[in-house]
Enzyme design. Structure first.
Site, short mmCIF file in Angstrom:
data_model
loop_
_atom_site.label_atom_id
_atom_site.label_comp_id
_atom_site.label_asym_id
_atom_site.label_seq_id
_atom_site.Cartn_x
_atom_site.Cartn_y
_atom_site.Cartn_z
N CYS A 1 67.80 17.90 46.53
CA CYS A 1 67.87 19.26 45.93
C CYS A 1 69.31 19.80 46.24
CB CYS A 1 66.93 20.08 46.81
SG CYS A 1 65.10 19.60 46.93
N GLU B 1 71.39 -6.74 44.26
CA GLU B 1 71.88 -5.32 43.78
C GLU B 1 71.73 -5.21 42.29
OE1 GLU B 1 72.79 -2.69 44.84
OE2 GLU B 1 74.43 -1.83 43.65
N ARG C 1 71.70 15.74 42.59
CA ARG C 1 70.74 15.61 43.63
C ARG C 1 69.32 15.88 43.63
NH1 ARG C 1 74.31 16.58 48.24
NH2 ARG C 1 72.60 17.06 49.36
N TRP D 1 64.33 18.40 43.87
CA TRP D 1 63.77 17.01 43.62
C TRP D 1 62.39 17.16 44.47
CZ3 TRP D 1 61.88 13.35 47.06
CH2 TRP D 1 61.89 12.09 46.53
N LYS E 1 70.30 11.43 44.02
CA LYS E 1 71.61 10.66 44.56
C LYS E 1 71.58 10.67 46.05
CE LYS E 1 75.51 8.90 44.28
NZ LYS E 1 75.54 7.50 43.72
N GLU F 1 66.31 0.59 38.29
CA GLU F 1 66.46 1.95 38.43
C GLU F 1 66.99 2.82 37.40
OE1 GLU F 1 69.06 3.68 41.55
OE2 GLU F 1 70.61 2.16 41.31
N ASN G 1 66.39 23.04 51.03
CA ASN G 1 66.75 21.76 51.10
C ASN G 1 66.30 21.10 52.04
OD1 ASN G 1 67.41 18.95 50.27
ND2 ASN G 1 69.87 19.43 50.78
N GLY G 2 65.13 20.24 52.01
CA GLY G 2 64.79 19.49 53.21
C GLY G 2 63.10 19.81 53.21
N LYS H 1 69.89 -2.18 40.17
CA LYS H 1 70.76 -1.56 39.20
C LYS H 1 69.82 -1.62 38.03
CE LYS H 1 72.71 0.06 40.80
NZ LYS H 1 73.19 0.13 42.41
N HIS I 1 58.80 -21.01 45.54
CA HIS I 1 57.86 -20.59 46.62
C HIS I 1 56.77 -19.51 45.95
CE1 HIS I 1 59.43 -23.17 49.43
NE2 HIS I 1 60.62 -22.80 49.41
C1 AGP Z 1 71.68 2.67 44.75
O1 AGP Z 1 71.98 2.72 43.19
C2 AGP Z 1 70.81 3.81 44.72
N1 AGP Z 1 70.55 4.89 44.15
C3 AGP Z 1 70.23 4.08 46.23
O2 AGP Z 1 69.48 2.86 46.62
C4 AGP Z 1 70.95 4.27 47.30
O3 AGP Z 1 72.20 3.38 47.48
C5 AGP Z 1 70.35 4.54 48.57
O4 AGP Z 1 69.46 6.02 48.53
C6 AGP Z 1 71.32 4.87 49.93
O5 AGP Z 1 72.25 5.99 49.80
P1 AGP Z 1 73.53 6.14 50.69
O6 AGP Z 1 74.45 5.09 50.43
O7 AGP Z 1 73.94 7.38 50.19
O8 AGP Z 1 72.68 6.28 52.14
#
Ligand code: AGP
Length: 612
Positions: A2, A485, A27, A73, A607, A492, A99-100, A489, A508
């Site tokens: 948010c 990672e 956000r 969000w 984000k 997501e 926000n929260g 990517k 396994h």
């Molecule tokens: C990564 O591509 C993500 N969107 C997400 O996993 C992110 O890394 C995670 O939410 C942690 O965020 P931060 O580094 O701002 O704490």
């Protein structure tokens, strides 16, 4: 999660709010709304992106110079017009953006309903709006500000709020507990926002509000106090951000721009920390705590998502070279699993945004137990950065794409410098090795640049696999976190189900997935695991999996077996994660692009994850 924006001054508030919301859209982008104070409080809100709100208000009265805005969000209540912010209290006295999460909202709602208050939405925010109004009607409460403060003492949870009151339209009231709010100070005007991006265009003079602060803003005055009504401490700081940092430039997406920025962001992150003349690493933020770090029994690194992957790279580095036990934990697990921590432990919190609720809560818990808390954050002045005892900023610049790219390589850069320095201080590596590591790090930006120049080839390979349903990413050692990672990517931003695995674990279970439809991305370097990885990939080959291999220029094993190759320059294995991850970022980007996905704002994500 948010985004909040607010303005009070002489300017046309609508354009400030809309521009601000566009900058904050990363956000949250489920719905957006604004409220403008102009002969009453006019609220306009719409499900969807800010652009939809813009079309909706095109024919409406948007005049005024005081207002608030929000991009959502969804937490409580589905994303629709009704649940969008701002929310209005039952009798229309108050309009607020939030926000929260108000954790005790159900209890408060029940109580207020019994007192006759009516609710129209499913949100926790409307409960807060009505709670403020309820106190406003009490005899002993003599102002909107007092009603806000009293209501907040009844609330459990996290909030960043901005409130307008119908009876005091020349005032904007903001409060913070757990969710960030920045005040921008102009000439006869004030700005408010969840981060500095909507403010930077107008002023570089800001105040980061602290938890428990309440700000009462009028055109020409600002009062900062606590919820308990005593004077609050604050510091006016200068923003280290330029409007150019928030632009996509010539790139189609922020994510692509951010991938291409990496040669610069990696060197910005080590600049001033590597002294090439003295062959030394100096981490200024840790100078006062090195004695505690070198004496530590163990290092615990916490983070979420991509930051957690960076932490895993550090675990391999620190244990191998500095010989200090390291534990890496998901912050969301660590905070609740009653871990054994105390004096003598060093807890390192990694976070791009510096606002991730789980990471923040986990570090507060470790702090209470007496551990030394270090932070590796990208956003200067963020909540996590401010909670730590010491730390090192990554200098990746503003990252807007929801998928983290340059923040990851900047985190790994800092963690690698940290591991080398610690190893050297503890005399676990000799001067020659230390100097070799420094040289290897200094060579990384040019090598990343050469990988980026190969992007047309990566795009071609992406085209072949863009219809995939599943994908497997494999790596070992330093490159196991890179496999994780790479898979994150892809899933997501392209919504392809992808799993990262330690290559040795494949037999396994995940090997059952392998058939001639499955793309298997293998991440390799010329390291001690190489031969083992080759054997693991033989097993994939035997089952007709499609092998996409990240290999070094010197590779002469995997390249024979792979269907497709991403070649990277050679490096010392200790820094190979910084190179191998780059083709995987581009691969995910191009696949998402070809699938028509919203690369910068993937569905369901935000984000900065400020809720748990
Ligand atoms: C990564 O591509 C993500 N969107 C997400 O996993 C992110 O890394 C995670 O939410 C942690 O965020 P931060 O580094 O701002 O704490």
């Amino acid at each position: 999660m948010c985004g909040i924006v607010g303005y009070i001054g002489e300017k046309n508030v609508y354009s400030i709010l809309v521009k601000g919301l566009q900058r904050l859209e990363y956000r949250g982008y489920d719905s957006a709304g604004i409220c403008i104070a102009n002969s009453g409080l006019k609220v306009y809100k719409k499900k969807g992106k800010v652009s939809e709100l813009e079309s909706f208000v095109a024919s409406k009265d948007i005049h005024g110079s005081i207002g608030i805005g929000h991009t959502r969000w969804a937490t409580h209540g589905e994303p629709n017009d009704l649940n969008a912010h701002p929310h209005t209290s039952m009798n229309g006295h108050f309009v607020l953006v939030h926000n929260g999460i108000i954790e005790n909202y159900a209890e408060l709602k029940k109580d207020l309903s019994e007192k006759g208050m009516v609710f129209h939405t499913d949100t926790d925010t409307e409960v807060l709006a009505n709670l403020i109004e309820y106190y406003y009607q009490q005899e002993e409460v003599d102002s909107a500000e007092m009603a806000v403060r009293v209501a907040l003492t009844k609330v459990v949870g996290a909030y960043g709020i901005v409130v307008l009151c119908n009876d005091e339209p020349e005032k904007m009231i903001a409060a913070r507990m757990g969710s960030p709010l920045v005040i921008g100070i102009g000439q006869g005007e004030y700005f408010l926002a969840s981060d500095a991006s909507p403010i930077v265009e107008y002023t570089d003079s800001v105040i980061y509000m602290n938890d428990g602060d309440v700000a009462i803003l009028e055109k020409n005055s600002m009062l900062l106090k606590t919820v308990e009504n005593s004077a609050a401490n604050f510091k006016v700081t200068k923003l280290d951000l330029s409007i150019g940092d928030l632009d996509k430039g010539d790139f189609e997406h922020y994510m692509l721009k951010e991938i291409f920025e990496q040669p610069k962001t990696i060197s910005d992150t080590y600049r001033g920390r590597i002294n090439p003349e003295k062959n030394d690493i100096v981490l200024g933020g840790l100078i006062d705590v090195w004695d505690q770090i070198t004496a530590a029994n163990r290092i615990i690194i916490i983070g979420c998502g991509t930051s957690w992957h960076a932490a895993l790279v550090a675990e391999y580095l620190i244990e191998e070279y500095a010989r200090v036990p390291v534990e890496v934990e998901y912050a969301s697990e660590f905070r609740y699993r009653k871990p054994i921590i105390g004096k003598g432990d060093v807890v390192v919190a990694i976070s791009q945004s510096g606002e991730t609720a789980d990471t923040l809560a986990a570090l507060k818990m470790a702090k209470e137990k007496g551990a030394l808390i270090l932070g590796i954050c990208n956003v200067v002045g963020s909540s996590i950065a401010r909670e730590t005892d010491a730390g090192v900023y990554t200098h990746a610049g503003t990252e807007i794409g929801v998928a983290s790219t340059k923040a990851f390589t900047a985190q790994v850069t800092v963690l690698t410098l940290f591991a080398f320095k610690l190893a050297h201080k503890k005399e676990k590596i000799d001067q020659q090795t230390y100097e070799l590591f420094i040289e290897e790090m200094l060579a990384i930006p040019d090598k990343v640049q050469s990988i980026l120049l190969g992007h047309p080839k990566i795009k071609e390979v992406a085209e072949k696999y863009s219809e995939a349903i599943n994908a497997l990413y494999l790596g070992r050692g330093y490159l196991f976190p890179v496999a994780l990672e790479g898979a994150l990517k892809l899933k997501e931003i392209s919504y392809i189900h992808a799993e990262g695995y330690a290559a040795g674990e494949m037999k396994h279970g995940p090997i059952a997935l392998v058939d001639d439809n499955l793309p298997v991305v293998v991440v390799s370097a010329q390291d001690s695991y190489y031969e083992k990885v080759v054997s693991n990939i033989q097993e994939v080959k035997a089952r007709k999996g499609n092998i996409i291999a990240v290999v070094t220029e010197e590779d002469n094993g995997l390249r024979e077996m792979a269907n497709d190759l991403f070649e990277i320059p050679c490096s010392h294995p200790a820094v190979a994660s910084l190179l191998t991850v780059v083709p995987l970022q581009l691969f995910a980007y191009y696949i998402a692009l070809m699938r028509g996905c919203d690369v910068d704002q993937p569905r369901n994500l935000a984000k900065s994850v400020t809720v748990e």
